[in-house]
Every structure is written in C-alpha cells, then in structure tokens.
Design a protein around this motif. Structure first.
Motif, PDB file in Angstrom:
ATOM      1  N   ARG A 156      -7.422   6.416  -3.592  1.00  0.00           N
ATOM      2  CA  ARG A 156      -8.420   5.354  -3.535  1.00  0.00           C
ATOM      3  C   ARG A 156      -7.789   3.959  -3.506  1.00  0.00           C
ATOM      4  O   ARG A 156      -8.106   3.159  -2.631  1.00  0.00           O
ATOM      5  CB  ARG A 156      -9.403   5.482  -4.693  1.00  0.00           C
ATOM      6  N   PRO A 157      -6.882   3.626  -4.443  1.00  0.00           N
ATOM      7  CA  PRO A 157      -6.246   2.299  -4.363  1.00  0.00           C
ATOM      8  C   PRO A 157      -5.443   2.103  -3.079  1.00  0.00           C
ATOM      9  O   PRO A 157      -5.396   0.996  -2.536  1.00  0.00           O
ATOM     10  CB  PRO A 157      -5.337   2.250  -5.586  1.00  0.00           C
ATOM     11  N   ALA A 196     -11.757   5.166   1.292  1.00  0.00           N
ATOM     12  CA  ALA A 196     -11.713   4.673  -0.091  1.00  0.00           C
ATOM     13  C   ALA A 196     -12.950   5.096  -0.862  1.00  0.00           C
ATOM     14  O   ALA A 196     -12.912   5.236  -2.083  1.00  0.00           O
ATOM     15  CB  ALA A 196     -11.577   3.154  -0.107  1.00  0.00           C
ATOM     16  N   ALA A 197     -14.049   5.331  -0.150  1.00  0.00           N
ATOM     17  CA  ALA A 197     -15.285   5.764  -0.810  1.00  0.00           C
ATOM     18  C   ALA A 197     -15.171   7.190  -1.325  1.00  0.00           C
ATOM     19  O   ALA A 197     -16.015   7.638  -2.088  1.00  0.00           O
ATOM     20  CB  ALA A 197     -16.468   5.636   0.139  1.00  0.00           C
ATOM     21  N   VAL A 257      -7.917   1.169  -0.416  1.00  0.00           N
ATOM     22  CA  VAL A 257      -8.468  -0.166  -0.669  1.00  0.00           C
ATOM     23  C   VAL A 257      -7.479  -1.231  -0.178  1.00  0.00           C
ATOM     24  O   VAL A 257      -7.869  -2.191   0.493  1.00  0.00           O
ATOM     25  CB  VAL A 257      -8.808  -0.345  -2.163  1.00  0.00           C
ATOM     26  N   VAL A 258      -6.206  -1.053  -0.509  1.00  0.00           N
ATOM     27  CA  VAL A 258      -5.194  -2.025  -0.068  1.00  0.00           C
ATOM     28  C   VAL A 258      -5.020  -1.959   1.449  1.00  0.00           C
ATOM     29  O   VAL A 258      -4.830  -2.990   2.106  1.00  0.00           O
ATOM     30  CB  VAL A 258      -3.866  -1.804  -0.815  1.00  0.00           C
ATOM     31  N   GLN A 259      -5.119  -0.765   2.039  1.00  0.00           N
ATOM     32  CA  GLN A 259      -5.076  -0.643   3.499  1.00  0.00           C
ATOM     33  C   GLN A 259      -6.257  -1.377   4.137  1.00  0.00           C
ATOM     34  O   GLN A 259      -6.103  -2.003   5.184  1.00  0.00           O
ATOM     35  CB  GLN A 259      -5.109   0.836   3.903  1.00  0.00           C
ATOM     36  N   CYS A 260      -7.416  -1.302   3.495  1.00  0.00           N
ATOM     37  CA  CYS A 260      -8.603  -1.995   3.986  1.00  0.00           C
ATOM     38  C   CYS A 260      -8.378  -3.508   3.960  1.00  0.00           C
ATOM     39  O   CYS A 260      -8.724  -4.215   4.908  1.00  0.00           O
ATOM     40  CB  CYS A 260      -9.813  -1.601   3.146  1.00  0.00           C
ATOM     41  N   VAL A 261      -7.782  -4.002   2.878  1.00  0.00           N
ATOM     42  CA  VAL A 261      -7.476  -5.434   2.772  1.00  0.00           C
ATOM     43  C   VAL A 261      -6.488  -5.842   3.860  1.00  0.00           C
ATOM     44  O   VAL A 261      -6.668  -6.876   4.523  1.00  0.00           O
ATOM     45  CB  VAL A 261      -6.937  -5.765   1.366  1.00  0.00           C
ATOM     46  N   ALA A 304     -12.395   1.851   4.538  1.00  0.00           N
ATOM     47  CA  ALA A 304     -13.511   1.759   3.591  1.00  0.00           C
ATOM     48  C   ALA A 304     -14.162   3.124   3.382  1.00  0.00           C
ATOM     49  O   ALA A 304     -14.512   3.482   2.253  1.00  0.00           O
ATOM     50  CB  ALA A 304     -14.536   0.745   4.085  1.00  0.00           C
ATOM     51  N   SER A 344       0.821  -1.217   0.000  1.00  0.00           N
ATOM     52  CA  SER A 344       0.000   0.000   0.000  1.00  0.00           C
ATOM     53  C   SER A 344       0.853   1.264   0.000  1.00  0.00           C
ATOM     54  O   SER A 344       0.456   2.272  -0.577  1.00  0.00           O
ATOM     55  CB  SER A 344      -0.943   0.007   1.197  1.00  0.00           C
TER      56      SER A 344
END
Length: 82
Positions: free
Chosen positions: A29-30, A69-70, A33-37, A66, A22
């Motif tokens: 945004r990406p 990322a939104a 998203v990777v931080q969320c994963v 999340a 990340s």
C-alpha cells in the motif's frame, strides 16, 4: 529558462525522487501511494512542458497506482479484467 520551465523541471526532479523512494518501501500500500505521488508529479511536469502524450500516460499511471493502493476494493467478479 522561463519560470514555467523551472517549475516543470523541479516537479520532474521531485517525481524522480518519489520513484526512487518508492523502491525502498517493503509494503504494497505505501509503495503504490508513493508511486501515485511520483506519477502525479510527472503528470504535472509533462503538462507544463506541453508534452500531452506523457501527461496522458502518467494520468493512467496515477489511476493505476490509486487502484492498486486501494487494495483491490475496485475488483468485481463480473468484470474479469479488473
């Protein structure tokens, strides 16, 4: 080492890899998203290890990533802290 511990440690390693990846991402945004994963993988890791405080902290991390990322779709002017 029991199989559940092996799965938990594997999830922890995958979470660390997700966090390392990340920081190589330039766009917001990406990145989130990777931080969320990564947070989700650590969340499962702590749950399987029985560390419930770590599980709850990473649950908040998943929610935070999340929302970020939104792209601010959750912001509302009536609620100043959102």
């Amino acid at each position: 080492m029991e199989p559940i511990e092996l799965i938990a440690q594997t999830l922890g390693i995958l979470g660390s890899i997700a966090y390392l990846i990340s920081f190589q991402i330039k766009k917001n945004r990406p990145f989130f998203v990777v931080q969320c994963v990564g947070s989700f993988l650590f969340m499962l890791n702590y749950l399987l290890l029985g560390a419930y405080t770590g599980f709850m902290m990473n649950t908040l991390g998943v929610i935070r990533a999340a929302c970020l990322a939104a792209g601010g779709k959750f912001q509302h002017r009536a609620i100043p802290w959102v």
